[in-house]
Structure formats: C-alpha cells, structure tokens
Design a protein around this motif. Structure first.
Motif, PDB file in Angstrom:
ATOM      1  N   ALA A 243       0.722  -1.313   0.028  1.00 28.27           N
ATOM      2  CA  ALA A 243       0.021   0.126  -0.056  1.00 28.27           C
ATOM      3  C   ALA A 243       0.840   1.215   0.026  1.00 28.27           C
ATOM      4  O   ALA A 243       0.426   2.142  -0.763  1.00 28.27           O
ATOM      5  N   LEU A 244       1.995   1.242   0.752  1.00 29.06           N
ATOM      6  CA  LEU A 244       2.778   2.360   0.903  1.00 29.06           C
ATOM      7  C   LEU A 244       3.313   2.687  -0.404  1.00 29.06           C
ATOM      8  O   LEU A 244       3.536   3.775  -0.963  1.00 29.06           O
ATOM      9  N   ALA A 245       3.845   1.531  -1.145  1.00 32.20           N
ATOM     10  CA  ALA A 245       4.506   1.947  -2.744  1.00 32.20           C
ATOM     11  C   ALA A 245       3.629   2.222  -3.497  1.00 32.20           C
ATOM     12  O   ALA A 245       3.729   3.162  -4.529  1.00 32.20           O
ATOM     13  N   LEU A 246       2.203   1.834  -3.620  1.00 35.18           N
ATOM     14  CA  LEU A 246       1.087   2.262  -4.290  1.00 35.18           C
ATOM     15  C   LEU A 246       0.691   3.598  -4.007  1.00 35.18           C
ATOM     16  O   LEU A 246       0.749   4.250  -5.186  1.00 35.18           O
ATOM     17  N   ALA A 247       0.550   4.076  -2.780  1.00 35.66           N
ATOM     18  CA  ALA A 247       0.138   5.363  -2.597  1.00 35.66           C
ATOM     19  C   ALA A 247       1.304   6.309  -3.070  1.00 35.66           C
ATOM     20  O   ALA A 247       1.144   7.504  -3.413  1.00 35.66           O
ATOM     21  N   GLU A 248       2.563   6.032  -2.944  1.00 37.08           N
ATOM     22  CA  GLU A 248       3.606   6.476  -3.237  1.00 37.08           C
ATOM     23  C   GLU A 248       3.515   7.197  -4.975  1.00 37.08           C
ATOM     24  O   GLU A 248       4.230   7.960  -5.378  1.00 37.08           O
ATOM     25  N   ARG A 249       3.098   5.956  -5.318  1.00 36.97           N
ATOM     26  CA  ARG A 249       3.012   6.356  -6.862  1.00 36.97           C
ATOM     27  C   ARG A 249       1.678   6.748  -7.415  1.00 36.97           C
ATOM     28  O   ARG A 249       1.548   6.720  -8.694  1.00 36.97           O
ATOM     29  N   GLY A 250       0.761   7.423  -6.525  1.00 40.75           N
ATOM     30  CA  GLY A 250      -0.507   8.033  -6.903  1.00 40.75           C
ATOM     31  C   GLY A 250      -1.451   7.282  -7.072  1.00 40.75           C
ATOM     32  O   GLY A 250      -2.654   7.947  -7.707  1.00 40.75           O
ATOM     33  N   VAL A 251      -1.478   5.962  -6.640  1.00 42.12           N
ATOM     34  CA  VAL A 251      -2.676   5.209  -6.610  1.00 42.12           C
ATOM     35  C   VAL A 251      -3.526   5.238  -5.524  1.00 42.12           C
ATOM     36  O   VAL A 251      -3.213   5.151  -4.456  1.00 42.12           O
ATOM     37  N   THR A 252      -4.934   5.611  -5.692  1.00 45.77           N
ATOM     38  CA  THR A 252      -5.661   5.722  -4.692  1.00 45.77           C
ATOM     39  C   THR A 252      -6.066   4.312  -3.944  1.00 45.77           C
ATOM     40  O   THR A 252      -6.501   3.339  -4.559  1.00 45.77           O
ATOM     41  N   THR A 253      -5.548   4.218  -2.443  1.00 50.19           N
ATOM     42  CA  THR A 253      -5.397   2.609  -2.056  1.00 50.19           C
ATOM     43  C   THR A 253      -6.353   2.818  -0.751  1.00 50.19           C
ATOM     44  O   THR A 253      -6.267   3.681  -0.046  1.00 50.19           O
ATOM     45  N   TYR A 254      -7.156   1.722  -0.790  1.00 48.49           N
ATOM     46  CA  TYR A 254      -8.044   1.424   0.361  1.00 48.49           C
ATOM     47  C   TYR A 254      -7.588   0.035   1.246  1.00 48.49           C
ATOM     48  O   TYR A 254      -7.149  -0.730   0.759  1.00 48.49           O
ATOM     49  N   LEU A 255      -7.469   0.574   2.608  1.00 46.07           N
ATOM     50  CA  LEU A 255      -7.072  -0.378   3.411  1.00 46.07           C
ATOM     51  C   LEU A 255      -7.989  -1.039   4.071  1.00 46.07           C
ATOM     52  O   LEU A 255      -8.998  -0.433   4.952  1.00 46.07           O
ATOM     53  N   ILE A 256      -8.373  -2.524   4.136  1.00 47.07           N
ATOM     54  CA  ILE A 256      -9.147  -3.361   4.922  1.00 47.07           C
ATOM     55  C   ILE A 256      -8.226  -4.295   5.779  1.00 47.07           C
ATOM     56  O   ILE A 256      -7.477  -4.976   5.265  1.00 47.07           O
ATOM     57  N   ASP A 257      -8.850  -4.283   6.917  1.00 41.38           N
ATOM     58  CA  ASP A 257      -8.351  -5.460   7.826  1.00 41.38           C
ATOM     59  C   ASP A 257      -9.435  -5.811   8.869  1.00 41.38           C
ATOM     60  O   ASP A 257     -10.195  -4.869   9.306  1.00 41.38           O
ATOM     61  N   ARG A 258      -9.602  -7.168   9.266  1.00 45.20           N
ATOM     62  CA  ARG A 258     -10.389  -7.449  10.246  1.00 45.20           C
ATOM     63  C   ARG A 258     -10.212  -6.567  11.416  1.00 45.20           C
ATOM     64  O   ARG A 258     -11.166  -6.398  12.318  1.00 45.20           O
ATOM     65  N   ASP A 259      -9.041  -6.149  11.697  1.00 43.48           N
ATOM     66  CA  ASP A 259      -8.762  -5.523  13.045  1.00 43.48           C
ATOM     67  C   ASP A 259      -8.605  -4.003  12.528  1.00 43.48           C
ATOM     68  O   ASP A 259      -7.615  -3.490  11.792  1.00 43.48           O
ATOM     69  N   ARG A 260      -9.635  -3.162  12.620  1.00 41.85           N
ATOM     70  CA  ARG A 260      -9.731  -1.771  12.084  1.00 41.85           C
ATOM     71  C   ARG A 260      -8.658  -0.707  12.497  1.00 41.85           C
ATOM     72  O   ARG A 260      -8.017   0.122  11.744  1.00 41.85           O
ATOM     73  N   SER A 261      -8.196  -1.252  13.828  1.00 36.41           N
ATOM     74  CA  SER A 261      -6.955  -0.204  14.408  1.00 36.41           C
ATOM     75  C   SER A 261      -5.923  -0.429  13.568  1.00 36.41           C
ATOM     76  O   SER A 261      -5.084   0.382  13.470  1.00 36.41           O
ATOM     77  N   VAL A 262      -5.498  -1.599  13.172  1.00 36.09           N
ATOM     78  CA  VAL A 262      -4.272  -2.035  12.533  1.00 36.09           C
ATOM     79  C   VAL A 262      -4.390  -1.335  10.834  1.00 36.09           C
ATOM     80  O   VAL A 262      -3.424  -0.580  10.540  1.00 36.09           O
ATOM     81  N   ALA A 263      -5.443  -1.500  10.313  1.00 34.94           N
ATOM     82  CA  ALA A 263      -5.613  -0.376   8.955  1.00 34.94           C
ATOM     83  C   ALA A 263      -5.470   0.947   9.364  1.00 34.94           C
ATOM     84  O   ALA A 263      -4.970   1.528   8.524  1.00 34.94           O
ATOM     85  N   ARG A 264      -6.033   1.174  10.517  1.00 32.09           N
ATOM     86  CA  ARG A 264      -5.846   2.879  10.815  1.00 32.09           C
ATOM     87  C   ARG A 264      -4.452   3.394  10.985  1.00 32.09           C
ATOM     88  O   ARG A 264      -4.091   4.354  10.655  1.00 32.09           O
ATOM     89  N   THR A 265      -3.637   2.170  11.663  1.00 30.25           N
ATOM     90  CA  THR A 265      -2.117   2.589  11.611  1.00 30.25           C
ATOM     91  C   THR A 265      -1.495   2.556  10.624  1.00 30.25           C
ATOM     92  O   THR A 265      -0.562   3.653  10.125  1.00 30.25           O
ATOM     93  N   ALA A 266      -1.920   1.616   9.462  1.00 33.64           N
ATOM     94  CA  ALA A 266      -1.363   1.738   8.126  1.00 33.64           C
ATOM     95  C   ALA A 266      -1.596   2.928   7.633  1.00 33.64           C
ATOM     96  O   ALA A 266      -0.834   3.681   6.743  1.00 33.64           O
ATOM     97  N   ALA A 267      -2.883   3.490   7.809  1.00 29.45           N
ATOM     98  CA  ALA A 267      -3.386   4.789   7.154  1.00 29.45           C
ATOM     99  C   ALA A 267      -2.614   5.870   7.538  1.00 29.45           C
ATOM    100  O   ALA A 267      -2.072   6.877   6.848  1.00 29.45           O
ATOM    101  N   ALA A 268      -2.275   5.910   8.947  1.00 30.03           N
ATOM    102  CA  ALA A 268      -1.663   7.098   9.462  1.00 30.03           C
ATOM    103  C   ALA A 268      -0.069   7.070   9.154  1.00 30.03           C
ATOM    104  O   ALA A 268       0.562   8.240   8.943  1.00 30.03           O
ATOM    105  N   LEU A 269       0.134   6.065   8.425  1.00 32.86           N
ATOM    106  CA  LEU A 269       1.806   5.981   7.973  1.00 32.86           C
ATOM    107  C   LEU A 269       1.561   6.430   6.529  1.00 32.86           C
ATOM    108  O   LEU A 269       2.771   6.674   5.738  1.00 32.86           O
ATOM    109  N   GLY A 270       0.766   6.667   6.006  1.00 37.77           N
ATOM    110  CA  GLY A 270       0.479   7.257   4.518  1.00 37.77           C
ATOM    111  C   GLY A 270       0.275   6.228   3.643  1.00 37.77           C
ATOM    112  O   GLY A 270       0.496   6.291   2.149  1.00 37.77           O
ATOM    113  N   ALA A 271      -0.114   5.143   4.010  1.00 35.13           N
ATOM    114  CA  ALA A 271      -0.396   3.764   3.095  1.00 35.13           C
ATOM    115  C   ALA A 271      -1.941   3.872   2.453  1.00 35.13           C
ATOM    116  O   ALA A 271      -2.017   3.128   1.628  1.00 35.13           O
ATOM    117  N   GLY A 272      -2.733   4.716   2.667  1.00 39.15           N
ATOM    118  CA  GLY A 272      -4.098   4.964   1.997  1.00 39.15           C
ATOM    119  C   GLY A 272      -5.176   5.094   2.960  1.00 39.15           C
ATOM    120  O   GLY A 272      -4.837   5.751   4.038  1.00 39.15           O
TER     121      GLY A 272
END
Length: 363
Positions: free
Chosen positions: A17-46
């Motif tokens: 997700a970080l690599a895709l977001a860096e290349r301008g791809v709109t990326t959605y993050l899905i995880d059964r543990d929503r707090s983990v997805a939010r952590t990835a989002a806070a890193l700029g992954a989507g």
C-alpha cells in the motif's frame, strides 16, 4: 492502475500500500482489525475504509490458509475488477479457490520474495520490494487483463516479475525460504534453555543464523502447514545430511585428536562442508547478479549517541563504496563493532582513511 484495495495490513500489505500510494494510486486499506488498518493509514499507506465502487485491483495480503475464503468473500462483495495475493504458498489455496467456485478468470496468484523479521504495519516500507523477485502464478483460466494488472502492481512496487506454475513455486520456496526459516527457528529454540554464559558469548554468526527466527510464529505455522508436502521433502534431505554428520562426529568422538585429523569421518565432514561452500556460492548477489566476495573492515564503536553516524560519515569521505553494514554489540555493553563490507581491494583505502580520523580498526 488508478485505484487499489489491500486486504490485510501487516508488513507485506502495508508495504504494498505504501508503494502504491507513493506512485499516486488511490489505495483503500481493509483489515479485520480496524485499528491495524488505521495505523497503516496514519503511515500514509492509504484510506482505512471500503471503496464506494469496485477498484482496479485488490491485493489479498493474508496468510495462505485464508486466501481462498477472503477471495470468495470479496468477489461476492464486488470489491475489485481483478485480484491477486501475496501469500507464500500457491497450490493449496488455488485448489481451495476451485472448490469454492471462485472466479479464477479475474485472479492471478502472486508472491513477492521480500520480507523482514519484524511484523505489523509499523514495519512496512515502500521500498521493500525494490529489485526483489515477485512470482506470479497465472492459471489456465486467468484472463490477460488480470495478469496485466498483476504485472503493473509488480512494476509499481519495484519488483522483478517471475512467472511460475503454483507447483514449481511451492517447491522453490520450500528450499529457499520455508525450510531455512524452520532451521533458524530450531537453532534459536536451542538457546531457550542454554546456559546464560553460553548465550552471552553469542556473536554475529549466531545472529545471522537465527535472525529470521524472530518472524511471526502464527503466520509461519500457517505457511509451513499449507506447504507441508514440499517442506517435508526438502527437510527429509536435510535430515539425511544431519544423520550423516552425526555418524561422523560420533566416530570422531571415539578417537583421540591426532587420529581424528586423518580419520575417514573427518573426510566425510569436509565433503559436507565443501558442499555448503558450493551451495552458498550459487546464491545471487546484489540485484540478482553474480555473487561478489566482499572484504571486511571492522571498526570499534563506543556506546554513545551518534557514533555510527560519525563512522559512516568518515567512511563516506574516503570515497569507498560501502556495500553492506553489520553491527555486533560487545557483551560488556560499553563498546561494539560495526563491520563495513566493501568490494575488491577497497578495504586498505577504507582502513587507512578511518585510521586518519582516529578510529580503532579491529584486526
């Protein structure tokens, strides 16, 4: 590719997700543990939410045993137009997909040969896949558009695509990934009950051998169980070699040290070690090129802030290219060693330059 979804935001999913977001791809993050997805989002992954419309590609970054069920779930929910995964086992998930009646035309299996001993989204890196092989396993039903999307994913992440059958992939990774991880874990397990003094004597060799044993135990249980046939085949050959080593060592233990040097068992040990030399020489070098033998310059470091940065700055001033770096901490906690690996005859120039800056070089 304009839009993508990453299902599972651990190390690999977040790195994709970080690599895709860096290349301008709109990326959605899905995880059964929503707090983990939010952590990835806070890193700029989507963005940590479901997309409003089907995305171009969904990347299933879940354990091998879960791939088929997750694919079935998201195909029914029309998450994406095409799908791939990053699991390290291919044949059993493929069979499970077929049994579930998944749409295999829109799916192509994938596996980037990259990782770290750390896990979770905080370990994610956009450059994790740079120059690394990324296996794709299209099946007979795979449509060209799905394969094209998977190839575009590999390109955007900086990987090098390799097309294999699921069976060839599983045998290959058993040899170069799964059995090595298992052997590292078995060696590390010996340390659990080892004497404290023995463990304190550990050096860089033991750290190198056991580094990957720090990987997520639950994930690796899933990987080994899913690829059990191929892993068992390779491990059986290793067990035969170990049995041969054990016979040789027991034979040598029964004679004195002088006799041991010329004993036939010592010859057998030498043959096994030489096979190890030959096997190691086949491992590709940087960027998949021919392996290069590096020279080592070991510098003594005091345990204080900024010491590593200073030695690297002084090394850079010598004009010598540093190919790799290894750190080894002394048991007293006050000093350590940094090992600088350089190509060809650069070691002498680096050593001389560092000594001019007052660094103590460990012979």
């Amino acid at each position: 590719m304009r839009t993508a979804a990453v299902v599972g935001t651990g190390l690999i999913g977040t790195s994709v997700a970080l690599a895709l977001a860096e290349r301008g791809v709109t990326t959605y993050l899905i995880d059964r543990d929503r707090s983990v997805a939010r952590t990835a989002a806070a890193l700029g992954a989507g963005t940590a939410r479901m997309p409003d419309a089907p995305v171009d590609l969904a990347v299933l970054a879940v354990p091998p045993g879960s791939v088929a069920a997750v694919l079935e779930e998201h195909q029914k929910g029309r998450l994406a137009r095409t799908y791939t995964d990053v699991a390290s086992v291919k044949s059993p998930p493929q069979a499970d997909m077929e049994a579930r009646g998944c749409d295999l035309a829109s799916f192509v299996g994938g596996h980037p040969l990259a990782g770290r001993e750390r896990s979770g989204p905080l370990a994610g890196r956009a450059d994790l896949f740079g120059g690394r092989p990324w296996v794709l396993t299209p099946g007979p039903a795979t449509e060209q558009v799905a394969l094209g999307r998977a190839l575009e994913l590999v390109r955007l992440c900086g990987g090098v695509p390799v097309v294999l059958s699921p069976e060839d992939h599983d045998h290959a990774v058993a040899l170069v990934s799964h059995v090595p991880h298992l052997l590292a874990s078995l060696m590390a397990a010996r340390l659990q009950d080892g004497a404290e003094l023995s463990v304190r004597l550990a050096g860089q060799g033991l750290r190198d051998v056991t580094r990957i044993a720090a990987g997520d135990a639950a994930l690796w249980t899933d990987i080994l169980a899913t690829n059990a046939p191929a892993v068992a085949e390779v491990l059986g050959d290793v067990a035969d070699d170990l049995a041969e080593v054990l016979r040789a060592l027991r034979a040598l233990a029964s004679v004195d040290a002088v006799t041991a040097r010329s004993h036939p068992a010592a010859t057998e040990l030498a043959k096994l070690l030489a096979r190890g030399n030959a096997g190691h020489a086949r491992i590709p070098g940087k960027h998949g090129g021919t392996p290069v033998t590096y020279s080592s310059v070991r510098v003594v470091l005091r345990d204080r802030a900024g010491e590593l940065a200073r030695v690297l700055a002084d090394a850079s001033g010598t004009g010598v290219n540093i190919e790799d770096i290894r750190l080894d901490h002394a048991t007293d906690g006050n000093t350590g060693l940094v090992e600088l690996l350089v190509a060809g005859g650069s070691a002498d120039a680096l050593t001389a330059g560092l000594r001019r800056h007052g660094w103590l070089i460990h012979a």
